[in-house]
Design a protein around this motif. Sequence first.
Motif, PDB file in Angstrom:
ATOM      1  N   UNK A   1       0.858  -1.181   0.000  1.00 38.72           N
ATOM      2  CA  UNK A   1       0.000   0.000   0.000  1.00 38.72           C
ATOM      3  C   UNK A   1       0.893   1.230   0.000  1.00 38.72           C
ATOM      4  N   UNK A   2       0.388   2.314  -0.561  1.00 38.82           N
ATOM      5  CA  UNK A   2       1.175   3.545  -0.610  1.00 38.82           C
ATOM      6  C   UNK A   2       1.573   3.963   0.795  1.00 38.82           C
ATOM      7  N   UNK A   3       2.856   4.241   1.016  1.00 39.28           N
ATOM      8  CA  UNK A   3       3.286   4.663   2.352  1.00 39.28           C
ATOM      9  C   UNK A   3       2.729   6.040   2.693  1.00 39.28           C
ATOM     10  N   UNK A   4       2.604   6.286   3.966  1.00 38.22           N
ATOM     11  CA  UNK A   4       2.137   7.581   4.461  1.00 38.22           C
ATOM     12  C   UNK A   4       3.338   8.473   4.766  1.00 38.22           C
ATOM     13  N   UNK A   5       3.124   9.777   4.744  1.00 37.04           N
ATOM     14  CA  UNK A   5       4.144  10.704   5.216  1.00 37.04           C
ATOM     15  C   UNK A   5       4.258  10.557   6.729  1.00 37.04           C
ATOM     16  N   UNK A   6       5.474  10.537   7.246  1.00 33.43           N
ATOM     17  CA  UNK A   6       5.707  10.474   8.689  1.00 33.43           C
ATOM     18  C   UNK A   6       6.490  11.716   9.098  1.00 33.43           C
ATOM     19  N   UNK A   7       6.012  12.416  10.137  1.00 33.78           N
ATOM     20  CA  UNK A   7       6.740  13.561  10.673  1.00 33.78           C
ATOM     21  C   UNK A   7       7.808  13.027  11.615  1.00 33.78           C
ATOM     22  N   UNK A   8       9.079  13.070  11.183  1.00 31.23           N
ATOM     23  CA  UNK A   8      10.159  12.502  11.996  1.00 31.23           C
ATOM     24  C   UNK A   8      10.771  13.531  12.937  1.00 31.23           C
ATOM     25  N   UNK A   9      10.524  14.789  12.666  1.00 30.61           N
ATOM     26  CA  UNK A   9      11.010  15.878  13.519  1.00 30.61           C
ATOM     27  C   UNK A   9      10.256  17.136  13.095  1.00 30.61           C
ATOM     28  N   UNK A  10      10.248  18.179  13.913  1.00 31.82           N
ATOM     29  CA  UNK A  10       9.555  19.398  13.518  1.00 31.82           C
ATOM     30  C   UNK A  10      10.056  19.921  12.171  1.00 31.82           C
ATOM     31  N   UNK A  11       9.139  20.039  11.218  1.00 29.39           N
ATOM     32  CA  UNK A  11       9.477  20.575   9.903  1.00 29.39           C
ATOM     33  C   UNK A  11      10.079  19.580   8.938  1.00 29.39           C
ATOM     34  N   UNK A  12      10.225  18.316   9.328  1.00 34.31           N
ATOM     35  CA  UNK A  12      10.788  17.293   8.442  1.00 34.31           C
ATOM     36  C   UNK A  12       9.834  16.118   8.357  1.00 34.31           C
ATOM     37  N   UNK A  13       9.385  15.825   7.125  1.00 39.02           N
ATOM     38  CA  UNK A  13       8.500  14.693   6.866  1.00 39.02           C
ATOM     39  C   UNK A  13       9.174  13.754   5.885  1.00 39.02           C
ATOM     40  N   UNK A  14       8.912  12.472   6.053  1.00 40.11           N
ATOM     41  CA  UNK A  14       9.539  11.445   5.226  1.00 40.11           C
ATOM     42  C   UNK A  14       8.482  10.451   4.759  1.00 40.11           C
ATOM     43  N   UNK A  15       8.579  10.047   3.499  1.00 42.91           N
ATOM     44  CA  UNK A  15       7.751   8.959   2.973  1.00 42.91           C
ATOM     45  C   UNK A  15       8.716   7.891   2.473  1.00 42.91           C
ATOM     46  N   UNK A  16       8.812   6.772   3.199  1.00 38.83           N
ATOM     47  CA  UNK A  16       9.728   5.699   2.835  1.00 38.83           C
ATOM     48  C   UNK A  16       9.222   4.985   1.595  1.00 38.83           C
ATOM     49  N   UNK A  17      10.086   4.840   0.596  1.00 35.27           N
ATOM     50  CA  UNK A  17       9.728   4.135  -0.633  1.00 35.27           C
ATOM     51  C   UNK A  17      10.230   2.704  -0.618  1.00 35.27           C
ATOM     52  N   UNK A  18      11.457   2.480  -0.163  1.00 32.85           N
ATOM     53  CA  UNK A  18      12.015   1.130  -0.131  1.00 32.85           C
ATOM     54  C   UNK A  18      13.205   1.083   0.803  1.00 32.85           C
ATOM     55  N   UNK A  19      13.493  -0.126   1.286  1.00 30.11           N
ATOM     56  CA  UNK A  19      14.639  -0.342   2.148  1.00 30.11           C
ATOM     57  C   UNK A  19      15.284  -1.665   1.762  1.00 30.11           C
ATOM     58  N   UNK A  20      16.600  -1.686   1.709  1.00 34.88           N
ATOM     59  CA  UNK A  20      17.352  -2.890   1.383  1.00 34.88           C
ATOM     60  C   UNK A  20      18.370  -3.096   2.496  1.00 34.88           C
ATOM     61  N   UNK A  21      18.024  -3.907   3.491  1.00 31.74           N
ATOM     62  CA  UNK A  21      18.903  -4.121   4.633  1.00 31.74           C
ATOM     63  C   UNK A  21      20.210  -4.795   4.221  1.00 31.74           C
ATOM     64  N   UNK A  22      20.142  -5.686   3.247  1.00 30.13           N
ATOM     65  CA  UNK A  22      21.336  -6.415   2.822  1.00 30.13           C
ATOM     66  C   UNK A  22      22.392  -5.476   2.252  1.00 30.13           C
ATOM     67  N   UNK A  23      21.965  -4.508   1.476  1.00 37.00           N
ATOM     68  CA  UNK A  23      22.895  -3.552   0.863  1.00 37.00           C
ATOM     69  C   UNK A  23      23.043  -2.280   1.691  1.00 37.00           C
ATOM     70  N   UNK A  24      22.246  -2.153   2.747  1.00 37.52           N
ATOM     71  CA  UNK A  24      22.332  -0.960   3.583  1.00 37.52           C
ATOM     72  C   UNK A  24      21.888   0.292   2.855  1.00 37.52           C
ATOM     73  N   UNK A  25      20.731   0.232   2.176  1.00 34.88           N
ATOM     74  CA  UNK A  25      20.235   1.367   1.397  1.00 34.88           C
ATOM     75  C   UNK A  25      18.767   1.598   1.717  1.00 34.88           C
ATOM     76  N   UNK A  26      18.364   2.858   1.730  1.00 35.95           N
ATOM     77  CA  UNK A  26      16.959   3.241   1.806  1.00 35.95           C
ATOM     78  C   UNK A  26      16.701   4.303   0.752  1.00 35.95           C
ATOM     79  N   UNK A  27      15.489   4.305   0.214  1.00 35.38           N
ATOM     80  CA  UNK A  27      15.074   5.404  -0.667  1.00 35.38           C
ATOM     81  C   UNK A  27      13.807   5.992  -0.089  1.00 35.38           C
ATOM     82  N   UNK A  28      13.730   7.315  -0.098  1.00 31.79           N
ATOM     83  CA  UNK A  28      12.590   7.987   0.521  1.00 31.79           C
ATOM     84  C   UNK A  28      12.380   9.363  -0.101  1.00 31.79           C
ATOM     85  N   UNK A  29      11.172   9.849   0.056  1.00 36.99           N
ATOM     86  CA  UNK A  29      10.881  11.251  -0.223  1.00 36.99           C
ATOM     87  C   UNK A  29      11.065  12.000   1.084  1.00 36.99           C
TER      88      UNK A  29
END
Length: 200
Positions: free
Chosen positions: A102-130
Amino acid sequence: MSLSAESHGREHSDQVLLYALQALPASEVPAVEERLASCAGCRREIDTLRPVVDAFAAWPTDVLRPSRPLWGRLAERIAVEAGRDRAASPPTESVEPASAWAEPEWADVAPGISVKLLASDDERGRVSMLVRLAPGVDYPPHRHAGVEELHLLDGELMIDDRKLHPGGYSRAEPGSADRRVWSETGCTCVLVTSPHDELG
């Protein structure tokens, strides 16, 4: 993304972006394609986004949330520097496999900063996000644990003494550091990075 954000509103802008990322729920694709057919500005947005999407590394089919320590360290650091209470951490439940994605939701991780996680690859140690920064907000100083690629979609972003405009790209090598990352106007970017960056 400045044109569609101004002309159609944030929700429409998000839909165009998710369409370009092939992350839009199948039920919403026909409506977005109909809008694209009648909107030259939206088609230009898609043409601008295609090279960004094509530059992404191949991600596994499972879409996972980033590790809690990254969210926690980021939220705590920004809250301390801003002199505010820490924002709520994103939920800990795991996301189902891509077949039920399902489409990820925006998460407020700190005041004024929001993140929408698109994908995570633990094996390669990579994340992609808006990532969205509100006007005048700083992202905390950090040292890169791996290659960081940033594609600016809208607004302006300062990385130390470099100013990025929409369509701009920044690449940072492992071990390098960003002393100050901030936006006077507010901005949205696609960030492909390591979840193990060391916050300064």
